[in-house]
Write a protein that holds these residues in place. Structure first.
Motif, PDB file in Angstrom:
ATOM      1  N   VAL A 234       0.850  -1.190   0.000  1.00 28.74           N
ATOM      2  CA  VAL A 234       0.000   0.000   0.000  1.00 28.74           C
ATOM      3  C   VAL A 234       0.882   1.234   0.000  1.00 28.74           C
ATOM      4  O   VAL A 234       1.801   1.361   0.824  1.00 28.74           O
ATOM      5  CB  VAL A 234      -0.934   0.006   1.229  1.00 28.74           C
ATOM      6  CG1 VAL A 234      -1.724   1.310   1.302  1.00 28.74           C
ATOM      7  CG2 VAL A 234      -1.874  -1.193   1.178  1.00 28.74           C
ATOM      8  N   ALA A 235       0.606   2.165  -0.907  1.00 33.92           N
ATOM      9  CA  ALA A 235       1.473   3.326  -1.068  1.00 33.92           C
ATOM     10  C   ALA A 235       1.543   4.165   0.200  1.00 33.92           C
ATOM     11  O   ALA A 235       2.626   4.584   0.622  1.00 33.92           O
ATOM     12  CB  ALA A 235       0.998   4.172  -2.244  1.00 33.92           C
ATOM     13  N   GLY A 236       0.391   4.441   0.808  1.00 32.64           N
ATOM     14  CA  GLY A 236       0.384   5.256   2.016  1.00 32.64           C
ATOM     15  C   GLY A 236       1.212   4.637   3.121  1.00 32.64           C
ATOM     16  O   GLY A 236       1.995   5.314   3.792  1.00 32.64           O
ATOM     17  N   CYS A 237       1.063   3.350   3.315  1.00 34.29           N
ATOM     18  CA  CYS A 237       1.839   2.625   4.318  1.00 34.29           C
ATOM     19  C   CYS A 237       3.325   2.716   4.003  1.00 34.29           C
ATOM     20  O   CYS A 237       4.151   2.984   4.887  1.00 34.29           O
ATOM     21  CB  CYS A 237       1.381   1.167   4.355  1.00 34.29           C
ATOM     22  SG  CYS A 237       2.502   0.045   5.220  1.00 34.29           S
ATOM     23  N   ALA A 238       3.688   2.498   2.745  1.00 35.45           N
ATOM     24  CA  ALA A 238       5.098   2.510   2.354  1.00 35.45           C
ATOM     25  C   ALA A 238       5.726   3.889   2.549  1.00 35.45           C
ATOM     26  O   ALA A 238       6.860   4.006   3.027  1.00 35.45           O
ATOM     27  CB  ALA A 238       5.242   2.058   0.901  1.00 35.45           C
ATOM     28  N   LEU A 239       4.998   4.947   2.185  1.00 39.30           N
ATOM     29  CA  LEU A 239       5.531   6.295   2.338  1.00 39.30           C
ATOM     30  C   LEU A 239       5.742   6.637   3.812  1.00 39.30           C
ATOM     31  O   LEU A 239       6.758   7.247   4.180  1.00 39.30           O
ATOM     32  CB  LEU A 239       4.594   7.314   1.690  1.00 39.30           C
ATOM     33  CG  LEU A 239       4.420   7.230   0.170  1.00 39.30           C
ATOM     34  CD1 LEU A 239       3.483   8.342  -0.308  1.00 39.30           C
ATOM     35  CD2 LEU A 239       5.758   7.337  -0.542  1.00 39.30           C
ATOM     36  N   ALA A 240       4.785   6.273   4.656  1.00 39.89           N
ATOM     37  CA  ALA A 240       4.903   6.571   6.083  1.00 39.89           C
ATOM     38  C   ALA A 240       6.042   5.782   6.717  1.00 39.89           C
ATOM     39  O   ALA A 240       6.848   6.327   7.488  1.00 39.89           O
ATOM     40  CB  ALA A 240       3.589   6.271   6.790  1.00 39.89           C
ATOM     41  N   GLN A 241       6.127   4.499   6.393  1.00 39.74           N
ATOM     42  CA  GLN A 241       7.192   3.691   6.978  1.00 39.74           C
ATOM     43  C   GLN A 241       8.564   4.122   6.468  1.00 39.74           C
ATOM     44  O   GLN A 241       9.556   4.073   7.200  1.00 39.74           O
ATOM     45  CB  GLN A 241       6.947   2.210   6.680  1.00 39.74           C
ATOM     46  CG  GLN A 241       5.781   1.628   7.445  1.00 39.74           C
ATOM     47  CD  GLN A 241       5.653   0.127   7.285  1.00 39.74           C
ATOM     48  OE1 GLN A 241       6.523  -0.529   6.691  1.00 39.74           O
ATOM     49  NE2 GLN A 241       4.584  -0.449   7.813  1.00 39.74           N
ATOM     50  N   ALA A 242       8.634   4.549   5.217  1.00 32.96           N
ATOM     51  CA  ALA A 242       9.903   5.038   4.674  1.00 32.96           C
ATOM     52  C   ALA A 242      10.363   6.278   5.423  1.00 32.96           C
ATOM     53  O   ALA A 242      11.531   6.392   5.832  1.00 32.96           O
ATOM     54  CB  ALA A 242       9.749   5.327   3.185  1.00 32.96           C
ATOM     55  N   ARG A 243       9.465   7.228   5.601  1.00 34.96           N
ATOM     56  CA  ARG A 243       9.812   8.443   6.332  1.00 34.96           C
ATOM     57  C   ARG A 243      10.220   8.126   7.753  1.00 34.96           C
ATOM     58  O   ARG A 243      11.236   8.622   8.255  1.00 34.96           O
ATOM     59  CB  ARG A 243       8.623   9.413   6.334  1.00 34.96           C
ATOM     60  CG  ARG A 243       8.818  10.622   7.218  1.00 34.96           C
ATOM     61  CD  ARG A 243       7.513  11.346   7.488  1.00 34.96           C
ATOM     62  NE  ARG A 243       6.396  10.482   7.770  1.00 34.96           N
ATOM     63  CZ  ARG A 243       6.213   9.826   8.910  1.00 34.96           C
ATOM     64  NH1 ARG A 243       7.111   9.906   9.893  1.00 34.96           N
ATOM     65  NH2 ARG A 243       5.149   9.062   9.083  1.00 34.96           N
ATOM     66  N   HIS A 244       9.446   7.256   8.416  1.00 33.50           N
ATOM     67  CA  HIS A 244       9.746   6.923   9.809  1.00 33.50           C
ATOM     68  C   HIS A 244      11.038   6.126   9.915  1.00 33.50           C
ATOM     69  O   HIS A 244      11.795   6.285  10.890  1.00 33.50           O
ATOM     70  CB  HIS A 244       8.580   6.146  10.419  1.00 33.50           C
ATOM     71  CG  HIS A 244       8.605   6.102  11.912  1.00 33.50           C
ATOM     72  ND1 HIS A 244       8.233   4.986  12.624  1.00 33.50           N
ATOM     73  CD2 HIS A 244       8.962   7.040  12.837  1.00 33.50           C
ATOM     74  CE1 HIS A 244       8.352   5.229  13.921  1.00 33.50           C
ATOM     75  NE2 HIS A 244       8.784   6.469  14.070  1.00 33.50           N
ATOM     76  N   GLY A 245      11.304   5.269   8.923  1.00 31.85           N
ATOM     77  CA  GLY A 245      12.568   4.546   8.915  1.00 31.85           C
ATOM     78  C   GLY A 245      13.750   5.499   8.790  1.00 31.85           C
ATOM     79  O   GLY A 245      14.779   5.333   9.456  1.00 31.85           O
ATOM     80  N   LEU A 246      13.608   6.509   7.941  1.00 31.91           N
ATOM     81  CA  LEU A 246      14.658   7.516   7.798  1.00 31.91           C
ATOM     82  C   LEU A 246      14.825   8.303   9.093  1.00 31.91           C
ATOM     83  O   LEU A 246      15.956   8.621   9.505  1.00 31.91           O
ATOM     84  CB  LEU A 246      14.331   8.444   6.635  1.00 31.91           C
ATOM     85  CG  LEU A 246      15.322   9.583   6.360  1.00 31.91           C
ATOM     86  CD1 LEU A 246      16.722   9.053   6.116  1.00 31.91           C
ATOM     87  CD2 LEU A 246      14.842  10.425   5.177  1.00 31.91           C
TER      88      LEU A 246
END
Length: 570
Positions: A234-246
């Motif tokens: 899911v794009a929204g999930c991926a974008l949020a997790q990417a930001r939080h991972g960074l």
């Protein structure tokens, strides 16, 4: 009006009972609204109240919470236990959470936003979340608001690559897509259709901004995104997790949790039922508060900031959305009472989705509602109820952005009037950060000068006699005509010298101006060209200096340094 009998308000209102249904207005002081505005200068922030007041503000909220009675105490205890457990489990799927001391969590500081590639001023709030949580000895949790409708699957980035018919390298926006989906459904429903676009999004962004920023943070961000998309799709999930991972790489210690997970708990169901079982009264509080807000702000649109809740044929519109995996478009939730059951429906003509909840026993009703909600029947709060739950139940201190801070003052009125409690205070945090290396030029001054000169070419062409050879006879005659109405020291007009009728004088002046102006055609063309170039340069500078560029096009070191200064960490 239909009156719902609330099982959660069966006793008279006291300081220790669940909210009942008195019909008083909310505190008049809540009718005065704070005006939050984005900071103007690059590298400046809006933090209200200031960071130094965060601990006192949180302490005040904790004290208020303790006075609101057993309903709120019980709800908070269960909701926060679920929140911490779910947030640790969710966050640990993609980054380290070993730093969390589950035996000593401390106060909860919370922020929230949609899972999008927002601008650096919004991202600043996440860094402030970490900073404030450390200051107060608590834990920071970011709520991923995945029930909002996604605006699309692309971002606009600044570029100087040659474009257009002329192939000019003038600064402009380029649209870079990470998928082909056009938005229109909630973020938690935005499955990725084009992995080829998603997988190479970072390369496309870096290429587009080359020459503007040579080391955009999207390169580091997207390594996390590629891992996340394989987990959730899911794009929204991926974008949020990417930001939080960074953020984890950068040393921020916060947890995250999607709102969709929060909405599966029985505590959330109990909060929702506290509203739905007294929905006619909630309507009055909600609509009256929205009307007062519009009146105070001079707003004519009935849809701003939120439309009033409607009533149709015994059905009451609820401040909730209904959607699901099989039908991802959000529909308004409608509620009515049928005997001892609360009926929740989207009322679609082709076959409504409905739930029937037996509300005779409140605890069982909450469990029933949380159990009946499913992937194909998602019951999600609208914006004001989302922050109401986050602020009143889940957290001790909530951090808003500018928009949330403005509109949640309306939420405060609704909360105070309906629940008969004093709303907990929040902070508003944002920043203005522009691209590095910008050199500002005062194009406005140059544009004003050129426009004035073009006007003078028509009405005062004699001003350009030192730049262009103009007809001396015409210049002399105009000077003579102007002298006829010259004002002497006495202040009296020399009307006796004015030719009669007066119109004749004006017509001759206009004729001379037109003749002289024709002799300035070459200069006119030059000035128009200069004006067009200045306006293009001004537009380009405004584009480059915008605070709205996605954070992923900025150099990460530049953002970190700026954030540290704004938080007093440097």
């Amino acid at each position: 009006m239909v009156v719902f009998q609330s099982p959660l308000a069966s006793s008279p209102p006291t300081s220790s009972s669940t909210p009942a249904s008195p019909s008083r207005r909310c505190d008049p002081s809540l009718n005065s609204y704070r005006q939050y505005r984005a900071p103007v200068e690059n590298g400046s922030s809006l933090i209200e109240p200031p960071l130094s007041d965060a601990a006192d503000l949180l302490g005040s909220n904790v004290a208020k919470s303790a006075e609101q009675g057993p309903f709120w105490d019980s709800l908070r205890t269960r909701a926060r236990a679920s929140l911490i457990e779910d947030a640790i489990r969710y966050t640990s799927a993609y980054r380290d959470t070993s730093w969390v001391d589950v035996e000593s969590i401390g106060p909860i500081v919370m922020a929230g936003h949609q899972p999008s590639l927002f601008h650096p001023g919004v991202w600043f709030k996440n860094f402030a979340l970490d900073d404030i949580a450390r200051r107060v000895g608590g834990i920071g949790i970011n709520l991923v608001v995945d029930n909002d409708v996604a605006s699309g699957s692309s971002i606009r980035v600044p570029s100087v690559r040659p474009h257009g018919a002329t192939g000019a390298a003038q600064p402009h926006y380029e649209v870079v897509s990470y998928d082909e989906a056009g938005g229109g459904v909630p973020y938690e429903q935005t499955t990725v259709r084009r992995r080829d676009l998603f997988d190479h999004f970072d390369e496309a962004v870096a290429e587009a901004v080359c020459g503007v920023v040579d080391d955009p943070s999207v390169t580091r961000l997207w390594r996390h995104a590629l891992s996340a998309i394989d987990r959730c799709g899911v794009a929204g999930c991926a974008l949020a997790q990417a930001r939080h991972g960074l953020e984890g790489e950068l040393g921020l210690r916060t947890l995250e949790l999607p709102l969709g997970v929060v909405c599966r708990t029985s505590a959330y169901a109990e909060f929702v039922l506290a509203i739905l079982t007294e929905l006619p009264r909630f309507h009055g509080c909600y609509n009256d508060s929205a009307d007062r807000y519009r009146s105070a702000h001079g707003i004519r649109s009935s849809a701003h900031p939120v439309p009033n809740l409607a009533e149709q044929d015994g059905w009451f519109e609820a401040p909730l959305w209904i959607y699901g995996n099989d039908s991802p478009d959000r529909k308004a939730a409608w509620v009515k009472m049928s005997d001892d059951h609360l009926v929740i429906s989207d009322r679609v003509a082709e076959g409504p989705r409905e739930l029937r909840i037996d509300v005779r026993h409140p605890k069982l009703a909450a469990e029933q509602l949380s159990n009946l909600v499913s992937p194909n029947f998602k019951l999600r709060p609208r914006a004001l109820v989302t922050t109401m739950y986050a602020r009143m139940v889940l957290s001790d201190l909530f951090l808003h952005g500018i928009g949330g801070g403005k509109y949640d003052q309306l939420g405060d009125q609704i909360c105070a009037e309906f629940f008969q409690v004093e709303p907990l205070q929040f902070m508003v945090i944002s920043a203005t950060i522009q691209l590095p290396g910008l050199v500002k030029v005062d194009h406005d001054k140059r544009i004003r000068s050129l426009r004035r000169q073009l006007r003078d070419l028509v009405f005062q062409p004699e001003r350009f006699a030192d730049r262009v050879d103009l007809d001396e006879n015409l210049l002399a005659r105009k000077a003579e005509l102007i002298a006829m109405v010259a004002t002497p020291k006495s202040g009296d007009l020399l009307a006796s010298k004015m030719p009669a009728p007066k119109k004749q004088w004006h017509d001759e002046i206009a004729t001379i101006n037109a003749e002289l102006s024709k002799q300035l055609d070459q200069l006119r063309g030059q000035l128009r060209s200069e004006l067009a170039e200045s306006e293009r340069a001004h537009a380009a500078q405004r584009l480059m200096a915008s605070r709205e560029h996605p954070f992923c096009v900025f150099p990460i070191d530049y953002l970190q340094t700026t954030y540290a200064k704004l938080l007093g960490q440097d």
